[in-house]
Design a protein around this motif. Sequence first.
Motif, PDB file in Angstrom:
ATOM      1  N   GLY A 188      -5.919  -2.946   2.401  1.00  0.00           N
ATOM      2  CA  GLY A 188      -4.924  -2.068   1.798  1.00  0.00           C
ATOM      3  C   GLY A 188      -5.498  -1.301   0.622  1.00  0.00           C
ATOM      4  O   GLY A 188      -5.181  -0.120   0.414  1.00  0.00           O
TER       5      GLY A 188
ATOM      6  N   PRO B  19       0.785  -1.237   0.000  1.00  0.00           N
ATOM      7  CA  PRO B  19       0.000   0.000   0.000  1.00  0.00           C
ATOM      8  C   PRO B  19       0.818   1.288   0.000  1.00  0.00           C
ATOM      9  O   PRO B  19       0.605   2.176  -0.841  1.00  0.00           O
TER      10      PRO B  19
ATOM     11  N   TRP C 292      -7.541   1.622   1.874  1.00  0.00           N
ATOM     12  CA  TRP C 292      -6.631   2.688   2.315  1.00  0.00           C
ATOM     13  C   TRP C 292      -6.079   3.445   1.120  1.00  0.00           C
ATOM     14  O   TRP C 292      -6.041   4.682   1.099  1.00  0.00           O
ATOM     15  N   LEU C 293      -5.665   2.704   0.101  1.00  0.00           N
ATOM     16  CA  LEU C 293      -5.052   3.314  -1.071  1.00  0.00           C
ATOM     17  C   LEU C 293      -6.058   4.116  -1.885  1.00  0.00           C
ATOM     18  O   LEU C 293      -5.746   5.211  -2.374  1.00  0.00           O
TER      19      LEU C 293
ATOM     20  N   ASP D  76      -5.474  -8.246  -0.591  1.00  0.00           N
ATOM     21  CA  ASP D  76      -5.321  -7.120   0.325  1.00  0.00           C
ATOM     22  C   ASP D  76      -6.468  -6.120   0.153  1.00  0.00           C
ATOM     23  O   ASP D  76      -6.290  -5.003  -0.362  1.00  0.00           O
TER      24      ASP D  76
ATOM     25  N   LEU E  69      -1.972  -3.695  -5.804  1.00  0.00           N
ATOM     26  CA  LEU E  69      -1.751  -4.485  -4.595  1.00  0.00           C
ATOM     27  C   LEU E  69      -2.104  -5.951  -4.824  1.00  0.00           C
ATOM     28  O   LEU E  69      -2.851  -6.287  -5.747  1.00  0.00           O
TER      29      LEU E  69
END
Length: 342
Positions: free
Chosen positions: A217, A188, A220-221, A214, A210
């Motif tokens: 992640g 990430p 989040w990204l 994930d 990713l």
Amino acid sequence: MSLPLTVRTIELPLRHAWTISRGTSTSKRNVLVELREGALVGRGEAAPNVRYGESAETVTEALQKLAPVLEGADLRHFRVLSERIEQALPGNHAAKAALDIALYDLAGKRLGAPLYRMLGLDAARMPLTSFSIGIDDPETLVRKVREAEPYPVLKVKLGAQSVRETFGAVRAATPKTVRVDANEAWGPEEALKHIEWLAGQGVELVEQPLPAADTEGAKWLRQRSPLPLVADEAVMMAVDVPKLAEGYHGINVKLQKCGGIREALRIIETARSCGLKVMLGCMVETSLGIAAAAHLGPLVDWLDLDGNLLISADPFRGHPVEQGYIRLGDGPGLGVEPQGSP
């Protein structure tokens, strides 16, 4: 009435060694199928990918197990037949894609209509297709960019190493629209740094930065990414789509991943209901497999249908690419014929 099934494996040499984050190959072994109904022949293709645990051998074995399902089948009951194929053998999506494509091709030939018209689609709404460039040394990358001159959109593969060197060589060689595909190569925080830099290089989108698993992640990204993120390895079937809506801006549908045209249509519909954009992609395939996906082109936002352009000897005549647009013809079914046929 039975539907005789013919299966054969073909070796497809590549124009260039093909390198992505998972490895390098110089040829591809695909499997072709034919379904005969009187004088009509429906053709399909399986392009197995090691990422999904498939090979030409697993496809052939799966097709042998699925063949009895087709005996005496009535294609007017297409939904029932598809369900029987799915129930007969879990997984094995490339093998199922080959059968599904052949069934649609046969149905179109019976009706005397191209697939896109059977689906009620307008061929004039076809997006531009990108042309993919694998990871390589800077000198070779420049040569590949020059060879791709007829295509206005490029997709560049990037890995875990030499991201700026690789992309920089491409950008120095062309001002074209460029998409990036990392094939699960980054974490990430690493991905965010790369994407922020790529955004300054005029990149249009980033595909699967990713690892597919994930999902946290990805969420989040997505909240921080200045570029659209497109899921590829993270989505196979329609059931996978809703859980990706918070982590990606779009998804990449591939007939070989999901098991064929019928499931691809379901994935596209699900993606739209989740507010996601849609890319239609491919494996390394002949013009036969590419045509099957191309007929769905008017339904999507982005096309990446260039697998047939990466091989050095295509056994089929399909639909030409003109200035980046795949031009669908009026031939029945997929509109594809073997090379050398009348």
